[in-house]
Design an enzyme around this catalytic site. Structure first.
Site, short mmCIF file in Angstrom:
data_model
loop_
_atom_site.label_atom_id
_atom_site.label_comp_id
_atom_site.label_asym_id
_atom_site.label_seq_id
_atom_site.Cartn_x
_atom_site.Cartn_y
_atom_site.Cartn_z
N ARG A 73 -3.27 4.41 7.13
CA ARG A 73 -4.46 3.70 6.66
C ARG A 73 -4.20 2.19 6.50
NH1 ARG A 73 -7.38 8.04 2.54
NH2 ARG A 73 -8.21 9.39 4.18
N SER A 74 -4.53 1.63 5.34
CA SER A 74 -4.48 0.17 5.21
C SER A 74 -3.08 -0.42 5.15
CB SER A 74 -5.27 -0.29 3.98
OG SER A 74 -6.65 -0.24 4.25
N ALA A 75 -2.05 0.41 5.08
CA ALA A 75 -0.71 -0.13 5.25
C ALA A 75 -0.58 -0.78 6.62
CB ALA A 75 0.35 0.95 5.07
N LYS A 77 -2.55 -2.95 7.72
CA LYS A 77 -2.92 -4.36 7.60
C LYS A 77 -1.71 -5.28 7.51
CE LYS A 77 -7.52 -3.95 5.41
NZ LYS A 77 -7.76 -2.51 5.19
#
Length: 394
Positions: A73-75, A77
């Site tokens: 997921r947002s890791a 980013k």
């Protein structure tokens, strides 16, 4: 080392002095409802923890293997931000230039003065779309950038910050494509993952599907400790997520209906805000390379770039997350909403559990991947337990 630790069959290795990390990892299974997970830690460029346990699928029985990878997921980013910072390091992007310099269509609807650094630090005022994208539109590589080029900011860019949970995909991805002529997934593969030997993908190749576990929601045990977003009354956060008109709901709902994250089509798409697939080992090795040499190889960030990554750009109440957050250029910084190892730490969590970060002062880099997705966004109790264990080992 491999074998049983208590009731959990843990595989991998732990260097002397870091046994507390294994203990915390085991307790995550015994006390915090972990189904399948891996954790890796580097110190001064040397791997000191590399552990995995449980099942590769949140709803299955096949054991997690040495090469199992998961959607983080947002890791994602954190790696996407590195692409922009490396392009700046190479002289291809000016962080203080308007985004429209590289992407002319972006200038529409009052966005002429939005700067590249404001995209990275969640200050562009573009966390939502007036019309959410369908999963097919989100994944096509065209509809997202077009929607954001036409979108009017929710606030005057540069004056405030709010987490660009989903729109970060198309903002950063299109910027990279305009500057380099390559998609962000291809650039990451060729310039970061391959040189560093990382099992990390933005856009999963078909021949790697066999390695990927299934993620899914898990309930938090009543006795789980620590790590919640408790900086404001719980009601304020929960109400923001319930209100269909809130920036919170609209930001996380920029794709509607929510995509099936285990769908091969979703995994193959390039969504650098949310669908990176990685091992814990790759997350840790990536962050280790941002702060120093790893196995004698070159460091990824020059000292000036490292300073940019972890210098505060945004701080205070977050218009989307409804708690105070701190961001550098693309990275969450250590603070009450996202506790990392120390004041100089920088990295990025993934909603529901995963985490990668580095702490230059101690030389520590950590990666954590799980298939059990919790409701929290920035400070999962399982990851926090691992951080506390690392701190105790220093």
């Amino acid at each position: 080392m491999s074998g049983r630790a208590g009731t959990v069959d843990v595989r991998g290795t732990v260097a002397e002095g870091f046994e507390a990390v294994e203990d915390a990892f085991v307790r995550n299974f015994e006390q915090r409802g972990e189904r399948g997970a891996a954790v890796a830690v580097y110190r001064d460029g040397r791997k000191v923890v590399d552990l995995w346990a449980g099942t590769r699928d949140v709803d299955g029985h096949e054991p997690w293997a040495v090469d199992t990878a998961q959607t983080v997921r947002s890791a994602t980013k954190g790696i996407a931000a590195a692409v922009v910072l490396l392009l700046h390091q190479r002289g291809q992007i000016d962080l203080d230039a308007p985004v429209g310099t590289y992407w002319p269509e972006f200038k529409a609807a009052g966005k002429e003065r939005v700067l590249v650094r404001q995209l990275l630090s969640h200050r562009a005022g573009l966390p939502v779309l007036d019309r959410p994208l369908t999963p097919a539109e989100a994944q096509d590589g065209v509809s997202g950038p077009a929607a954001l080029a036409a979108q009017r900011p929710e606030w005057q860019p540069g004056t405030d910050h709010g987490y660009h949970a989903q729109t970060y995909s198309w903002l950063i991805g299109e910027l990279v494509r305009r500057v380099t002529g390559r998609t962000i997934g291809r650039w990451t593969a060729e310039e970061i993952a391959r040189p560093l030997g990382l099992d990390f993908w933005i856009g999963l190749p078909e021949d790697e599907i066999r390695r990927i576990g299934r993620i899914g929601p898990v309930d938090e045990p009543a006795a789980a400790d620590g790590g919640g977003l408790k900086l404001r009354p719980k009601r304020a956060v929960s109400e923001a997520y319930r209100d269909p008109g809130s920036l919170t709901r609209r930001a996380f709902g920029a794709i509607d209906p929510l995509p099936d994250e285990n769908d091969p089509a979703y995994r193959a798409a390039e969504l650098p805000a949310s669908n990176g697939i990685s091992t814990a080992r790759a997350l840790a090795r990536f962050y280790a390379s941002t702060i120093g040499e790893v196995d004698g190889g070159p460091r990824l960030f020059a000292p000036a770039t490292l300073t940019l990554a972890r210098t505060e750009e945004s701080a205070g109440p977050d218009r989307v997350l409804v708690v105070p957050t701190r961001f550098g250029l693309g990275y969450m910084l250590h603070g009450p909403a996202s506790p990392l190892l120390g004041p100089g730490s920088f990295g990025h969590p993934g909603r529901g559990g995963s985490l990668g970060f580095a702490d230059p002062e101690s030389g520590i880099a950590l990666g954590y991947a799980t298939n059990g997705m919790r409701k929290g966004v920035t400070a999962d109790p399982r990851a926090q337990a691992l951080i506390r264990a690392v701190r105790s080992a220093l």
